[in-house]
Design a protein around this motif. Sequence first.
Motif, PDB file in Angstrom:
ATOM      1  N   ALA A 254       0.831  -1.208   0.000  1.00 60.15           N
ATOM      2  CA  ALA A 254       0.000   0.000   0.000  1.00 60.15           C
ATOM      3  C   ALA A 254       0.863   1.254   0.000  1.00 60.15           C
ATOM      4  N   ALA A 255       1.992   1.202   0.691  1.00 54.97           N
ATOM      5  CA  ALA A 255       2.861   2.376   0.780  1.00 54.97           C
ATOM      6  C   ALA A 255       3.563   2.669  -0.536  1.00 54.97           C
ATOM      7  N   LEU A 256       3.670   1.659  -1.419  1.00 52.70           N
ATOM      8  CA  LEU A 256       4.358   1.847  -2.698  1.00 52.70           C
ATOM      9  C   LEU A 256       3.391   2.143  -3.839  1.00 52.70           C
ATOM     10  N   GLN A 257       2.136   2.315  -3.543  1.00 53.89           N
ATOM     11  CA  GLN A 257       1.172   2.664  -4.590  1.00 53.89           C
ATOM     12  C   GLN A 257       1.600   3.980  -5.262  1.00 53.89           C
ATOM     13  N   PRO A 258       1.317   4.151  -6.547  1.00 53.85           N
ATOM     14  CA  PRO A 258       0.424   3.360  -7.402  1.00 53.85           C
ATOM     15  C   PRO A 258       1.082   2.163  -8.069  1.00 53.85           C
ATOM     16  N   ALA A 259       2.328   1.815  -7.723  1.00 49.05           N
ATOM     17  CA  ALA A 259       2.981   0.660  -8.331  1.00 49.05           C
ATOM     18  C   ALA A 259       2.325  -0.630  -7.829  1.00 49.05           C
ATOM     19  N   GLU A 260       2.289  -1.656  -8.688  1.00 50.71           N
ATOM     20  CA  GLU A 260       1.729  -2.948  -8.327  1.00 50.71           C
ATOM     21  C   GLU A 260       2.856  -3.868  -7.864  1.00 50.71           C
ATOM     22  N   VAL A 261       2.685  -4.461  -6.688  1.00 53.14           N
ATOM     23  CA  VAL A 261       3.710  -5.306  -6.067  1.00 53.14           C
ATOM     24  C   VAL A 261       3.338  -6.767  -6.254  1.00 53.14           C
ATOM     25  N   GLU A 262       4.330  -7.587  -6.659  1.00 52.59           N
ATOM     26  CA  GLU A 262       4.088  -9.017  -6.823  1.00 52.59           C
ATOM     27  C   GLU A 262       4.285  -9.783  -5.522  1.00 52.59           C
ATOM     28  N   GLN A 263       5.360  -9.494  -4.814  1.00 53.02           N
ATOM     29  CA  GLN A 263       5.683 -10.256  -3.614  1.00 53.02           C
ATOM     30  C   GLN A 263       6.538  -9.413  -2.680  1.00 53.02           C
ATOM     31  N   VAL A 264       6.380  -9.645  -1.371  1.00 52.71           N
ATOM     32  CA  VAL A 264       7.173  -8.965  -0.350  1.00 52.71           C
ATOM     33  C   VAL A 264       7.902 -10.014   0.478  1.00 52.71           C
ATOM     34  N   LEU A 265       9.215  -9.871   0.571  1.00 50.99           N
ATOM     35  CA  LEU A 265      10.032 -10.777   1.377  1.00 50.99           C
ATOM     36  C   LEU A 265      10.604  -9.983   2.549  1.00 50.99           C
ATOM     37  N   LEU A 266      10.268 -10.383   3.780  1.00 52.77           N
ATOM     38  CA  LEU A 266      10.713  -9.662   4.971  1.00 52.77           C
ATOM     39  C   LEU A 266      11.959 -10.314   5.555  1.00 52.77           C
ATOM     40  N   CYS A 267      12.971  -9.515   5.784  1.00 48.22           N
ATOM     41  CA  CYS A 267      14.202  -9.972   6.434  1.00 48.22           C
ATOM     42  C   CYS A 267      14.235  -9.334   7.824  1.00 48.22           C
ATOM     43  N   ASP A 268      13.680 -10.049   8.799  1.00 50.99           N
ATOM     44  CA  ASP A 268      13.480  -9.467  10.127  1.00 50.99           C
ATOM     45  C   ASP A 268      14.784  -9.096  10.816  1.00 50.99           C
ATOM     46  N   MET A 269      15.833  -9.867  10.603  1.00 56.52           N
ATOM     47  CA  MET A 269      17.069  -9.661  11.357  1.00 56.52           C
ATOM     48  C   MET A 269      17.714  -8.319  11.048  1.00 56.52           C
ATOM     49  N   ILE A 270      17.542  -7.831   9.832  1.00 63.21           N
ATOM     50  CA  ILE A 270      18.171  -6.553   9.470  1.00 63.21           C
ATOM     51  C   ILE A 270      17.130  -5.489   9.124  1.00 63.21           C
ATOM     52  N   GLY A 271      15.833  -5.797   9.321  1.00 63.18           N
ATOM     53  CA  GLY A 271      14.788  -4.808   9.061  1.00 63.18           C
ATOM     54  C   GLY A 271      14.660  -4.427   7.609  1.00 63.18           C
ATOM     55  N   ARG A 272      14.900  -5.383   6.715  1.00 63.47           N
ATOM     56  CA  ARG A 272      14.842  -5.108   5.282  1.00 63.47           C
ATOM     57  C   ARG A 272      13.655  -5.822   4.665  1.00 63.47           C
ATOM     58  N   ALA A 273      13.017  -5.174   3.716  1.00 62.51           N
ATOM     59  CA  ALA A 273      11.922  -5.764   2.956  1.00 62.51           C
ATOM     60  C   ALA A 273      12.305  -5.744   1.485  1.00 62.51           C
ATOM     61  N   ILE A 274      12.394  -6.921   0.882  1.00 65.70           N
ATOM     62  CA  ILE A 274      12.688  -7.031  -0.545  1.00 65.70           C
ATOM     63  C   ILE A 274      11.355  -7.127  -1.274  1.00 65.70           C
ATOM     64  N   VAL A 275      11.079  -6.158  -2.127  1.00 62.19           N
ATOM     65  CA  VAL A 275       9.806  -6.084  -2.837  1.00 62.19           C
ATOM     66  C   VAL A 275      10.043  -6.431  -4.300  1.00 62.19           C
ATOM     67  N   LEU A 276       9.337  -7.448  -4.772  1.00 65.51           N
ATOM     68  CA  LEU A 276       9.464  -7.889  -6.150  1.00 65.51           C
ATOM     69  C   LEU A 276       8.339  -7.295  -6.993  1.00 65.51           C
ATOM     70  N   VAL A 277       8.698  -6.733  -8.126  1.00 65.19           N
ATOM     71  CA  VAL A 277       7.726  -6.150  -9.056  1.00 65.19           C
ATOM     72  C   VAL A 277       8.059  -6.618 -10.460  1.00 65.19           C
ATOM     73  N   LYS A 278       7.110  -6.445 -11.368  1.00 67.40           N
ATOM     74  CA  LYS A 278       7.359  -6.748 -12.769  1.00 67.40           C
ATOM     75  C   LYS A 278       8.247  -5.671 -13.392  1.00 67.40           C
ATOM     76  N   ASP A 279       8.816  -6.004 -14.533  1.00 67.38           N
ATOM     77  CA  ASP A 279       9.734  -5.069 -15.195  1.00 67.38           C
ATOM     78  C   ASP A 279       9.067  -3.738 -15.506  1.00 67.38           C
ATOM     79  N   ASP A 280       7.801  -3.789 -15.946  1.00 70.28           N
ATOM     80  CA  ASP A 280       7.130  -2.542 -16.329  1.00 70.28           C
ATOM     81  C   ASP A 280       6.681  -1.716 -15.131  1.00 70.28           C
ATOM     82  N   GLN A 281       6.797  -2.267 -13.915  1.00 68.31           N
ATOM     83  CA  GLN A 281       6.421  -1.537 -12.706  1.00 68.31           C
ATOM     84  C   GLN A 281       7.635  -1.042 -11.917  1.00 68.31           C
ATOM     85  N   LEU A 282       8.828  -1.407 -12.382  1.00 61.22           N
ATOM     86  CA  LEU A 282      10.039  -1.110 -11.609  1.00 61.22           C
ATOM     87  C   LEU A 282      10.260   0.384 -11.430  1.00 61.22           C
TER      88      LEU A 282
END
Length: 484
Positions: A254-282
């Motif tokens: 929701a925070a990255l709108q209006p881009a469409e997000v495919e998947q969110v990977l949370l890395c709790d140990m370092i507080g990082r979120a890897i967000v995967l998007v399609k090429d046309d949404q990058l």
Amino acid sequence: MNPSELLRLVDSLHREKNIDSEIVFSAIESALVTAVRRFSGEESEIQVSINRDSGDITAVVDGQELDQAEIGRIGAQTAKQVIIQKIKEAERDSLLDEFHDQVGQLVTGTVQRSDRGVTTVQLGNMEAILPRGEQISGESYHNGDRIRAVVYEVKASGNRVKVILSRTKPQLVQRLFEQEIPEIAEGVIEIKAISREPGHRSKVAVSSSDQRVDCVGACVGVRGNRIKNITSELAGERIDIVRWSDDPMALIPAALQPAEVEQVLLCDMIGRAIVLVKDDQLSQAIGKYGQNVRLGSKLVGWDIEIMTAGELEEQIDRAVGAFMELEGMTDELAQRLVEQGYLSYDDLSVIEPDALMEMGGMTAEQVDAIVEQADEKAEEAERVAEEQKRLKKEREQAEQLAASQAPAPTPAAAVVEEPPAATEPEETSEAEGEQQSGSDASEGEDDGSDGNEPVAEQVGQAETMPTGSAPEEAMDKNDATDRN
């Protein structure tokens, strides 16, 4: 000073300026001790007391009581100075208390003047300043303009109070929302978080305590009238309203709108979120100059990295290969580190030793050795990156210098050979030949070229073009004319 007059002044100061009477009495006594010491000497032992009921002043110097007339003469001026000073301090303290309570609150004032970027704003009977660094970029203020800002800082400056305003802080957006949206003022809708880049864009996360109230729709208003009032106050600043969620998996997309997000990977140990998007949404997810992902990270409190699935796979393979170069690293540990979001030597250099010991079943010495190697590798990579950056800059400067010193290219028409001029009629033929030659060259470009050939190639073609055709044809025409 008359004792009754002294009591009256102290009582007036207490009631009008809200100063404790005991503080005033103690201040006058202390000032009288200093005044008497000037007359009696620094080594004198002095005691001064004021009767709180009658106002009589008693002064004893080295065991001898001073005459009341002398005390009155010394005390009148001293008491006057102390009372004036206390009045100034009371007014300052009163303003400090008043504006300390308003820190972070919205105030409205009138622009008095602007000098070297610093704008002075009149707030009732108080002057405040709006520094250049707290102004929205591109705004200008003129005398008499009404202006709204939040109180950023209040501090004492001698006997005066310095009030600093701000129009760049996120609190300004929050106060404007509270003023324009009744549901927020009533507590039905709550602002959970705000991230802002003043004058450009803000993201506001809101939630509703009443399921019947749509928090986003209420903030936007009918046909966007509510949000338009806020953006106009903020010099056209764009505002994204985000529906708050306690689940980062829902909040981050929701925070990255209006881009469409495919998947969110949370890395709790370092507080990082890897967000995967399609090429046309990058590009849309990252935003102009990284603005969208930067504001989204501030809003949700996670370090967000945007990438495609292919880029993630490449980074994982690269990270595993790099980690395996470290002495003491195992393939299983490298895989687990990557799964937790550690994708570079920099990430590994800041890992908690206890976490690494638990993940790899290692001793403290082994962990220290791996972290030390990661530190060295990270520093080496940084040096290499800096050197590449320096070389690239030098190369660009050299190319710019070479381009500025290069001679201008010769126009194609200038290299066409001209037939020698002999007689006056032949000069006329020469001009006609030039025109004909230019026409033939244009037709040749239309037939055999797309118009995008380099200038150098066009020049080469002009040099190799037969020089006798068009001019000789023109000369034949002139000969025929002469014969006629």
